[in-house]
Design a protein around this motif. Structure first.
Motif, PDB file in Angstrom:
ATOM      1  N   PHE A 196       6.434   2.060   3.406  1.00  0.00           N
ATOM      2  CA  PHE A 196       6.763   2.939   2.291  1.00  0.00           C
ATOM      3  C   PHE A 196       8.242   2.762   1.961  1.00  0.00           C
ATOM      4  O   PHE A 196       9.095   3.107   2.770  1.00  0.00           O
ATOM      5  N   TRP A 248      10.287   4.280   0.180  1.00  0.00           N
ATOM      6  CA  TRP A 248      11.128   5.460   0.020  1.00  0.00           C
ATOM      7  C   TRP A 248      11.457   6.115   1.354  1.00  0.00           C
ATOM      8  O   TRP A 248      12.174   7.093   1.416  1.00  0.00           O
ATOM      9  N   PHE A 275       5.610   8.138  10.457  1.00  0.00           N
ATOM     10  CA  PHE A 275       4.728   8.711   9.426  1.00  0.00           C
ATOM     11  C   PHE A 275       3.405   9.228   9.987  1.00  0.00           C
ATOM     12  O   PHE A 275       3.008  10.365   9.745  1.00  0.00           O
ATOM     13  N   TYR A 325      16.450   1.009   5.000  1.00  0.00           N
ATOM     14  CA  TYR A 325      15.264   1.118   4.160  1.00  0.00           C
ATOM     15  C   TYR A 325      14.557  -0.237   4.137  1.00  0.00           C
ATOM     16  O   TYR A 325      15.203  -1.277   4.298  1.00  0.00           O
ATOM     17  N   PHE A 357      -0.236   1.144  -0.492  1.00  0.00           N
ATOM     18  CA  PHE A 357       0.422   2.322   0.072  1.00  0.00           C
ATOM     19  C   PHE A 357      -0.604   3.410   0.379  1.00  0.00           C
ATOM     20  O   PHE A 357      -0.527   4.080   1.407  1.00  0.00           O
ATOM     21  N   GLY A 379      -1.486   4.666   4.040  1.00  0.00           N
ATOM     22  CA  GLY A 379      -1.421   6.097   4.329  1.00  0.00           C
ATOM     23  C   GLY A 379      -2.699   6.603   4.961  1.00  0.00           C
ATOM     24  O   GLY A 379      -2.673   7.313   5.963  1.00  0.00           O
ATOM     25  N   TYR A 396       2.626  12.910  -0.016  1.00  0.00           N
ATOM     26  CA  TYR A 396       3.373  11.993   0.847  1.00  0.00           C
ATOM     27  C   TYR A 396       3.403  10.561   0.346  1.00  0.00           C
ATOM     28  O   TYR A 396       4.256   9.784   0.743  1.00  0.00           O
ATOM     29  N   ILE A 397       2.427  10.160  -0.459  1.00  0.00           N
ATOM     30  CA  ILE A 397       2.372   8.763  -0.890  1.00  0.00           C
ATOM     31  C   ILE A 397       2.625   8.635  -2.388  1.00  0.00           C
ATOM     32  O   ILE A 397       3.591   7.997  -2.820  1.00  0.00           O
ATOM     33  N   PRO A 428       6.200  10.355  -3.991  1.00  0.00           N
ATOM     34  CA  PRO A 428       7.433   9.588  -3.752  1.00  0.00           C
ATOM     35  C   PRO A 428       7.390   8.198  -4.390  1.00  0.00           C
ATOM     36  O   PRO A 428       8.405   7.711  -4.865  1.00  0.00           O
ATOM     37  N   SER A 429       6.220   7.587  -4.391  1.00  0.00           N
ATOM     38  CA  SER A 429       6.116   6.264  -4.980  1.00  0.00           C
ATOM     39  C   SER A 429       6.347   6.318  -6.492  1.00  0.00           C
ATOM     40  O   SER A 429       6.894   5.396  -7.081  1.00  0.00           O
ATOM     41  N   LYS A 473      17.958   6.044  -3.657  1.00  0.00           N
ATOM     42  CA  LYS A 473      18.793   4.996  -3.078  1.00  0.00           C
ATOM     43  C   LYS A 473      17.944   3.918  -2.400  1.00  0.00           C
ATOM     44  O   LYS A 473      18.391   2.804  -2.225  1.00  0.00           O
ATOM     45  N   TRP A 474      16.695   4.292  -2.048  1.00  0.00           N
ATOM     46  CA  TRP A 474      15.823   3.300  -1.414  1.00  0.00           C
ATOM     47  C   TRP A 474      15.493   2.148  -2.351  1.00  0.00           C
ATOM     48  O   TRP A 474      15.010   1.112  -1.932  1.00  0.00           O
TER      49      TRP A 474
END
Lengths: 261, 261
Positions: A89, A91, A100, A132, B154, B158, B172-173, B176-177, B254-255
């Motif tokens: 992931f 992020w 996770f 990251y 992803f 997950g 959670y997936i 953020p994605s 920032k990622w």
């Protein structure tokens, strides 16, 4: 325990033109606990399909897969997977990626970070905990993916050409590391690859699949001790044997089993 | 590093262009047109600005406009993000809502002013409503497309790590994605919403407001003051955009650094 029994497995997909394409045809296989099995076959032979069914991501159209006598019906914490594509992931930091699964299980923050650090240490990336994924090389990303899968302590680890996108040198190094990890953690590993060299280096047993539909063509046991020397005469001998095996007509023949509905 | 230095040097070019623009404007206004009602010169504008600072209501105007803008944008986020998530996550919800949204979306926000007045009266809420109409669609559409382009890998990774419930997968997936896309949507919404501000304050919803007093000074034929308000509207809009570019992107996304560069 990590005994896996695949019984009369079938998988087919319907195509847009109404025909049905058989991807896996009556496949039966038993993998015993702590065994390292490589599934070898050319692209499109159903290796990944098979792995996805073991993972519980796809449902078989026929037959069943049992893990320690329990039928697999969906993703299960007992089974971990490392994908071919980069699946970290982006992020989340490296440490948060590894943690996770533990987070999803409701583990306390301190506890899961402690465990995640342990697994990062196992793959030698402690120093990159705060990085990251975009800051890591391909090889490092796959090592994190291995740590992430292992952190949940599954009994079976599935690996779908995990090193396929890496350069030869990194690939060899990671194969070596994987064997070390396997030695330490004692998982059942099912490793999909199209590289004979990789299979001969890693496996206890190599399962050769035929293309379209995927069936078991040959099963080949390797009892050479590890670490195996890629340049040794014995290694070359086994490698040639396997190459001869997979080039037999019965292993290369494409007999598309498609039928009109 | 070299690139950074280059940007730094090039920044002076921009400053130079602004100065040049001011000089040309001054020459045309003060020496050629010589009629401040048609075109106030930069010095007229500057002295009007000082005058407004001393005797005007700039701060109250700014405050009132910020309230209108905040109401509209806030409502757009609170309503737009969940709708975008719903449409992005569920094909059914998408099919259900998409036609309505596609019919409403091309209606210019200003065409809603009559109903804004009927529904909310001459209150700050009706100004907020016009801004809401302008900014809610970019939020919906970017949230939607962010959710639609969540890589399947992803979601599957997950699931394999124990994140299996719909709500957990969203939280959670998928969220953020999709965050970079959502942030881009909010940025566009901020711009569009700000542009609706002058019109939203035009019909007299408040005693103060940057848009409100822009019209007020036009009615008083104080074009120098009108220009002050125009420039303030532009600069504040620019400031909002800067917040996005330099703060939000760096803090929360920032990622992504390294992915694009």
């Amino acid at each position: 325990m990590g005994d896996l029994v695949i019984h009369d497995l079938n998988q087919s997909f319907s195509r847009d033109d109404g025909t049905i394409l058989a991807a896996i045809d009556n496949l039966s296989l038993t993998v015993s606990d702590k065994e390292f099995v490589c599934i070898l076959g050319s692209s499109g032979c159903g290796k990944t399909t098979l792995l996805r069914m073991i993972a519980g991501l796809d449902t078989a159209t026929g037959g069943e897969i049992l893990l320690d006598n329990e039928r697999i019906t969906g993703p299960d914490a007992k089974i971990g997977i490392v994908f071919q594509e980069y699946s970290l992931f982006p992020w989340r930091s490296v440490l948060d990626n590894v943690a996770f699964g533990l987070e999803m299980r409701g583990m306390e923050r301190d506890e899961r970070y402690r465990l995640a650090e342990q697994y990062l240490d196992l793959v030698g990336l402690t120093l990159f905990a705060k990085s990251y994924p975009s800051e890591l090389s391909g090889g490092m990303r796959q090592r994190v993916a291995v740590a992430r899968a292992l952190a949940l302590d599954p009994v079976v680890l599935l690996m779908d050409e995990p090193f396929g996108a890496l350069d030869a040198q990194t690939r060899n190094m990671l194969q070596h590391e994987l064997l070390n990890i396997w030695g330490k953690t004692k998982k059942t590993i099912i490793f999909v690859t199209h590289s004979v060299d990789e299979a001969v280096y890693l496996a206890d047993r190599i399962i050769v699949l035929t293309p379209r539909p995927g069936r078991i063509c040959e099963i080949f046991s390797i009892d050479q001790p590890r670490p195996r020397d890629r340049t040794s005469v014995e290694f070359a001998k086994v490698r040639r044997l396997v190459l001869d095996l997979i080039n037999q007509p019965k292993c290369t023949l494409q007999n598309e089993l498609s039928s009109k509905v | 590093m070299g690139n950074h230095e280059l940007n730094h040097k090039n920044r002076w070019l921009g400053v130079f262009a602004i100065l040049l623009g001011l000089i040309v404007w001054e020459i045309i206004a003060a020496l050629i047109i010589r009629y401040p009602f048609i075109m106030p010169s930069p010095t007229d504008v500057f002295s009007a600005f000082l005058d407004l600072l001393r005797n005007g209501t700039l701060f109250l105007d700014f405050q009132a406009s910020l309230v209108h803008f905040g109401l509209g944008l806030g409502a757009a986020l609170i309503i737009g993000i969940p709708i975008g998530i719903g449409m992005g996550w569920s094909r059914k919800f998408d099919a259900f809502l998409d036609p309505v949204i596609e019919i409403l979306r091309p209606i210019p926000p200003l065409a809603w002013i009559p109903f804004a007045i009927i529904w909310f009266g001459l209150t700050m809420y009706s100004a907020g409503f016009v801004i809401f109409i302008g900014s809610v669609f970019p939020v919906i559409i970017n949230t939607y497309s962010g959710f639609r382009s969540v890589p399947r890998i992803f979601v599957e990774a997950g699931k394999m790590l124990g994140c299996t419930k719909n709500w957990d997968l969203i939280r959670y997936i998928a969220f953020p994605s999709a965050l970079p896309s959502i942030a881009a949507g909010i940025r566009i919404a901020t711009g569009v919403g700000w542009m609706c501000l002058v019109a939203a304050e035009l019909f007299g919803v408040s005693n103060y407001g940057l848009g409100k007093n822009l019209w007020q000074y036009y009615n008083l034929h104080r074009m120098d003051c009108v220009v002050v308000y125009m420039l303030l509207l532009g600069l504040i809009g620019l400031f909002f955009d800067m917040i996005f570019r330099y703060y939000i992107d760096r803090q929360f996304l920032k990622w992504r650094t390294g992915e694009v560069a």
